[in-house]
Design an enzyme around this catalytic site. Structure first.
Site, mmCIF file in Angstrom:
data_model
loop_
_atom_site.group_PDB
_atom_site.id
_atom_site.type_symbol
_atom_site.label_atom_id
_atom_site.label_comp_id
_atom_site.label_asym_id
_atom_site.label_seq_id
_atom_site.Cartn_x
_atom_site.Cartn_y
_atom_site.Cartn_z
ATOM 1 N N HIS A 58 0.838 -1.203 0.000
ATOM 2 C CA HIS A 58 0.000 0.000 0.000
ATOM 3 C C HIS A 58 0.878 1.261 0.000
ATOM 4 O O HIS A 58 0.563 2.243 -0.670
ATOM 5 C CB HIS A 58 -0.882 0.045 1.252
ATOM 6 C CG HIS A 58 -1.900 -1.055 1.338
ATOM 7 N ND1 HIS A 58 -1.800 -2.090 2.230
ATOM 8 C CD2 HIS A 58 -3.047 -1.270 0.639
ATOM 9 C CE1 HIS A 58 -2.834 -2.891 2.098
ATOM 10 N NE2 HIS A 58 -3.602 -2.435 1.134
ATOM 11 N N LYS A 66 -0.900 -6.724 -8.036
ATOM 12 C CA LYS A 66 -1.051 -8.040 -7.409
ATOM 13 C C LYS A 66 -2.466 -8.554 -7.637
ATOM 14 O O LYS A 66 -2.679 -9.709 -7.927
ATOM 15 C CB LYS A 66 -0.736 -7.976 -5.927
ATOM 16 C CG LYS A 66 -0.927 -9.321 -5.268
ATOM 17 C CD LYS A 66 -0.433 -9.273 -3.857
ATOM 18 C CE LYS A 66 -1.210 -10.220 -2.998
ATOM 19 N NZ LYS A 66 -2.629 -9.895 -2.917
#
Ligand code: PAF
Length: 305
Positions: A37, A149
């Site tokens: 993140h 991802k």
């Protein structure tokens, strides 16, 4: 860092930023932030004048209520990390406000949700597309940042943005990995020590196939065999799917090329992990490593998640 929970206030803030001619970046998250993140936030910080991060554990994308109930949450640690990354606004809307009690609108991106994770997670991608569309309307970003991802999610959001003419650009940011190759995920925290020890085999399997592709093998079935051979040594890893798909349509291919992606979902006990390698990116990384005279680092932290 400002914290906004109210949707009208968030919309007003977005309007002011845009009226001021500034570029607004949104990083949507479900919290329990990790380095992956942070990579999204850094990219947003580099490309935007104002960065908004949202934390909203979206109930409609969990098809397993247990998974929703056990989704890890750590709001204080998240807020501290966001402040460190110089995020301007943390947006934390309440579920009861995001979804009216009689909410009946769902965004469904047909086709792209039917392969890979789709069959095993019915309704999941509709839940993601619906909440992301709502977040776009609540924040009004110029750019929105998502990790590669979740490659299928990223493609679905890209398609939704194109089809519904959202006035923003979706930025995909490369996978961030642990030193042993395991892709970062909030779910990694739920792995036992033993599961954590074997989990990197998932990436090793993808890497073996990508290597074989870059060495000249294009038959998708042979590449899958190369990947599965790596996983065979770890019976505790239950493969849900391991496929080579076209990077746009997400449909399986017989012959791989640079537009292909190898993607996997596997369970270690109750923890479901996903990972992928984009062949075009693998080629660029190998070429870059060759220019530097080094071996391509399988664990390389992507710079572009
Ligand atoms: O990738 C995630 O964390 C979530 O699916 C997202 C995009 C924040 C939507 O809830």
């Amino acid at each position: 860092m400002k914290v906004i929970a109210d949707i009208a206030k968030m919309q007003e803030f977005g309007r002011q930023v845009r009226t001021g001619g500034l570029r607004l970046g949104l990083v949507p998250t479900m919290g329990y932030l990790h380095e992956g993140h942070l990579e999204l936030l850094r990219r947003a910080r580099a490309e935007c004048d104002v960065v908004v991060a949202s934390i909203f554990v979206n109930p409609t994308q969990f098809n397993n209520p247990d998974d929703f109930a056990h989704y890890p949450r750590d709001p204080d640690a998240d807020a501290a990390l966001l402040a460190e990354e110089r995020v301007d606004v943390l947006f934390v809307p309440e579920a009861s406000v995001v979804y009216a009690a009689d909410a009946s609108t769902r965004v469904s991106v047909e086709g792209l949700g039917s392969s890979l994770c789709g069959p095993g997670r019915p309704g999941h991608f509709d839940g993601v597309a619906t909440v992301v569309a709502a977040l776009f309307n609540m924040v009004g970003p110029d750019l929105a940042f998502f990790g590669e991802k979740d490659y299928q999610q990223l493609q679905i959001i890209r398609r939704m943005v194109r089809d519904l003419h959202f006035p923003l650009r979706v930025v995909g940011v490369a996978n961030v990995r642990e030193r042993d190759g395991l892709a970062l995920s909030s779910r990694n925290a739920r792995l036992s020590d033993e599961q954590r020890r074997v989990a990197p085999a998932i990436y090793e399997a993808l890497h073996a196939a990508a290597d074989s592709y870059l060495d000249g093998e294009t038959n998708a079935a042979s590449l899958q065999v190369a990947a599965r051979a790596r996983l065979a040594a770890h019976p505790s890893i239950a493969v849900e799917y391991l496929e080579i798909v076209d990077g746009d349509s997400l449909q399986s291919v017989e012959t791989a090329d640079d537009s292909s992606v190898i993607a996997v979902a596997a369970e270690l006990g109750a923890v479901r992990l996903i990972d992928n390698i984009i062949f075009a990116r693998a080629r660029r990384e190998r070429e870059a490593a060759a220019r530097l005279g080094a071996e391509a680092s399988p664990m390389g932290v992507g710079t572009d998640a």
